[in-house]
Design a protein around this motif. Structure first.
Motif, PDB file in Angstrom:
ATOM      1  N   GLN A  15      -0.146  -9.259  -8.935  1.00 51.09           N
ATOM      2  CA  GLN A  15      -0.458  -8.044  -8.191  1.00 51.09           C
ATOM      3  C   GLN A  15      -0.724  -6.898  -9.170  1.00 51.09           C
ATOM      4  O   GLN A  15      -0.445  -7.038 -10.364  1.00 51.09           O
ATOM      5  CB  GLN A  15       0.709  -7.688  -7.276  1.00 51.09           C
ATOM      6  CG  GLN A  15       2.000  -7.376  -8.017  1.00 51.09           C
ATOM      7  CD  GLN A  15       3.163  -7.151  -7.089  1.00 51.09           C
ATOM      8  OE1 GLN A  15       3.176  -7.581  -5.952  1.00 51.09           O
ATOM      9  NE2 GLN A  15       4.158  -6.442  -7.566  1.00 51.09           N
ATOM     10  N   PRO A  16      -1.238  -5.765  -8.671  1.00 50.80           N
ATOM     11  CA  PRO A  16      -1.398  -4.614  -9.564  1.00 50.80           C
ATOM     12  C   PRO A  16      -0.032  -4.187 -10.113  1.00 50.80           C
ATOM     13  O   PRO A  16       0.991  -4.336  -9.434  1.00 50.80           O
ATOM     14  CB  PRO A  16      -1.971  -3.528  -8.657  1.00 50.80           C
ATOM     15  CG  PRO A  16      -2.585  -4.256  -7.516  1.00 50.80           C
ATOM     16  CD  PRO A  16      -1.747  -5.492  -7.329  1.00 50.80           C
ATOM     17  N   ILE A  73      -2.102   5.195  -5.012  1.00 50.74           N
ATOM     18  CA  ILE A  73      -3.362   5.331  -4.279  1.00 50.74           C
ATOM     19  C   ILE A  73      -4.572   5.240  -5.221  1.00 50.74           C
ATOM     20  O   ILE A  73      -5.606   4.680  -4.867  1.00 50.74           O
ATOM     21  CB  ILE A  73      -3.400   6.653  -3.456  1.00 50.74           C
ATOM     22  CG1 ILE A  73      -4.637   6.695  -2.550  1.00 50.74           C
ATOM     23  CG2 ILE A  73      -3.334   7.869  -4.348  1.00 50.74           C
ATOM     24  CD1 ILE A  73      -4.635   5.700  -1.443  1.00 50.74           C
ATOM     25  N   TYR A  74      -4.460   5.751  -6.448  1.00 48.12           N
ATOM     26  CA  TYR A  74      -5.579   5.707  -7.394  1.00 48.12           C
ATOM     27  C   TYR A  74      -5.840   4.278  -7.872  1.00 48.12           C
ATOM     28  O   TYR A  74      -6.984   3.873  -8.053  1.00 48.12           O
ATOM     29  CB  TYR A  74      -5.328   6.654  -8.567  1.00 48.12           C
ATOM     30  CG  TYR A  74      -5.198   8.082  -8.102  1.00 48.12           C
ATOM     31  CD1 TYR A  74      -6.296   8.770  -7.597  1.00 48.12           C
ATOM     32  CD2 TYR A  74      -3.970   8.732  -8.125  1.00 48.12           C
ATOM     33  CE1 TYR A  74      -6.187  10.067  -7.126  1.00 48.12           C
ATOM     34  CE2 TYR A  74      -3.840  10.028  -7.657  1.00 48.12           C
ATOM     35  CZ  TYR A  74      -4.943  10.696  -7.163  1.00 48.12           C
ATOM     36  OH  TYR A  74      -4.828  11.970  -6.690  1.00 48.12           O
ATOM     37  N   ALA A  94       0.853  -1.186   0.000  1.00 41.17           N
ATOM     38  CA  ALA A  94       0.000   0.000   0.000  1.00 41.17           C
ATOM     39  C   ALA A  94       0.890   1.237   0.000  1.00 41.17           C
ATOM     40  O   ALA A  94       2.099   1.144   0.199  1.00 41.17           O
ATOM     41  CB  ALA A  94      -0.891  -0.001   1.249  1.00 41.17           C
ATOM     42  N   THR A  95       0.263   2.397  -0.211  1.00 41.63           N
ATOM     43  CA  THR A  95       1.022   3.640  -0.187  1.00 41.63           C
ATOM     44  C   THR A  95       1.619   3.823   1.193  1.00 41.63           C
ATOM     45  O   THR A  95       1.087   3.347   2.199  1.00 41.63           O
ATOM     46  CB  THR A  95       0.126   4.845  -0.537  1.00 41.63           C
ATOM     47  OG1 THR A  95      -0.978   4.866   0.361  1.00 41.63           O
ATOM     48  CG2 THR A  95      -0.375   4.764  -1.956  1.00 41.63           C
ATOM     49  N   LYS A  96       2.736   4.520   1.244  1.00 42.68           N
ATOM     50  CA  LYS A  96       3.426   4.747   2.519  1.00 42.68           C
ATOM     51  C   LYS A  96       2.531   5.535   3.468  1.00 42.68           C
ATOM     52  O   LYS A  96       1.661   6.272   3.055  1.00 42.68           O
ATOM     53  CB  LYS A  96       4.732   5.487   2.265  1.00 42.68           C
ATOM     54  CG  LYS A  96       5.684   4.678   1.395  1.00 42.68           C
ATOM     55  CD  LYS A  96       7.092   5.124   1.535  1.00 42.68           C
ATOM     56  CE  LYS A  96       8.042   4.392   0.636  1.00 42.68           C
ATOM     57  NZ  LYS A  96       7.942   2.988   0.554  1.00 42.68           N
ATOM     58  N   ALA A 133      -9.158  -0.525  -7.451  1.00 47.73           N
ATOM     59  CA  ALA A 133      -9.234  -1.958  -7.143  1.00 47.73           C
ATOM     60  C   ALA A 133     -10.224  -2.227  -6.017  1.00 47.73           C
ATOM     61  O   ALA A 133     -11.037  -3.148  -6.098  1.00 47.73           O
ATOM     62  CB  ALA A 133      -7.851  -2.494  -6.783  1.00 47.73           C
ATOM     63  N   LEU A 134     -10.168  -1.414  -4.966  1.00 41.73           N
ATOM     64  CA  LEU A 134     -11.067  -1.607  -3.824  1.00 41.73           C
ATOM     65  C   LEU A 134     -12.525  -1.322  -4.191  1.00 41.73           C
ATOM     66  O   LEU A 134     -13.434  -1.844  -3.550  1.00 41.73           O
ATOM     67  CB  LEU A 134     -10.632  -0.744  -2.646  1.00 41.73           C
ATOM     68  CG  LEU A 134      -9.337  -1.194  -1.977  1.00 41.73           C
ATOM     69  CD1 LEU A 134      -8.870  -0.164  -0.952  1.00 41.73           C
ATOM     70  CD2 LEU A 134      -9.507  -2.559  -1.329  1.00 41.73           C
ATOM     71  N   SER A 135     -12.745  -0.501  -5.208  1.00 41.30           N
ATOM     72  CA  SER A 135     -14.123  -0.207  -5.625  1.00 41.30           C
ATOM     73  C   SER A 135     -14.670  -1.273  -6.569  1.00 41.30           C
ATOM     74  O   SER A 135     -15.801  -1.178  -7.023  1.00 41.30           O
ATOM     75  CB  SER A 135     -14.194   1.167  -6.291  1.00 41.30           C
ATOM     76  OG  SER A 135     -13.543   1.135  -7.541  1.00 41.30           O
ATOM     77  N   GLY A 136     -13.866  -2.305  -6.862  1.00 44.46           N
ATOM     78  CA  GLY A 136     -14.335  -3.411  -7.679  1.00 44.46           C
ATOM     79  C   GLY A 136     -14.017  -3.294  -9.154  1.00 44.46           C
ATOM     80  O   GLY A 136     -14.396  -4.150  -9.945  1.00 44.46           O
TER      81      GLY A 136
END
Length: 165
Positions: free
Chosen positions: A70-71, A77-78, A27-29, A83-86
């Motif tokens: 992985q991505p 962050i974008y 994840a982002t720092k 990804a989290l929004s599906g």
């Protein structure tokens, strides 16, 4: 390290040893990275990144190879929000060498039917790289590659069931 299969099953395989491992999600720092590390430390199964480790059976090859999905830009962050929004995001199959196996959170699944790294390369040629969390992600990749290498179906379900006992 634990083994999912019995010793007799492991001896029956003639190829490379196949392991499943976990690591914290990237994840982002800052706070997001701390949250992912905490989830990993607390063994929150659904917030871990899964990967496949292939240890060669040949005594002349000492390095294990790790394969994961992985991505392409896991710390953006974008990308994370998409990804989290599906939504699907560009993914990548990553291959790297390990000089030694991890100390924890990896499990011996079995042995490959043939040269494990070469078989993984064949599998990766057919792997669709659009990543969509919950539908086509590191869990699906791990399950698919392990099945391709060893014949073991839905390995993460079996691991989760055996670990939570």
């Amino acid at each position: 390290m634990a083994s999912l299969l019995s010793q007799s099953t492991l001896k029956a395989g003639s190829g490379d040893e196949v392991y499943v491992g976990t690591m914290p999600l990237r994840a982002t720092k800052g706070p997001p990275q701390l949250l992912m590390s905490a989830a990993y430390s607390l063994n929150l199964w659904d917030l871990q990144h899964f990967l496949v480790i292939i240890k060669p059976s040949s005594p002349t090859l000492s390095q294990a190879t790790v394969f994961d999905f992985q991505p392409k830009d896991p710390e953006n962050i974008y990308v994370a929000l998409a990804a989290l929004s599906g939504r699907a995001v560009p993914g990548a199959v990553v291959e790297r060498k390990l000089t030694k196996l991890p100390r924890s959170k990896w499990w011996l699944i079995g042995c490959s039917k043939e040269d494990g790294v070469e078989a993984a390369h064949d599998f990766n040629k057919t792997w669709h790289t659009d990543l969509r969390i919950g539908y086509h992600d590191c869990r699906d990749y791990t399950n698919g590659l392990v099945e391709y290498l060893t014949g073991e179906k839905q390995v993460l379900k079996s691991l989760r069931r055996n670990i939570s006992r």
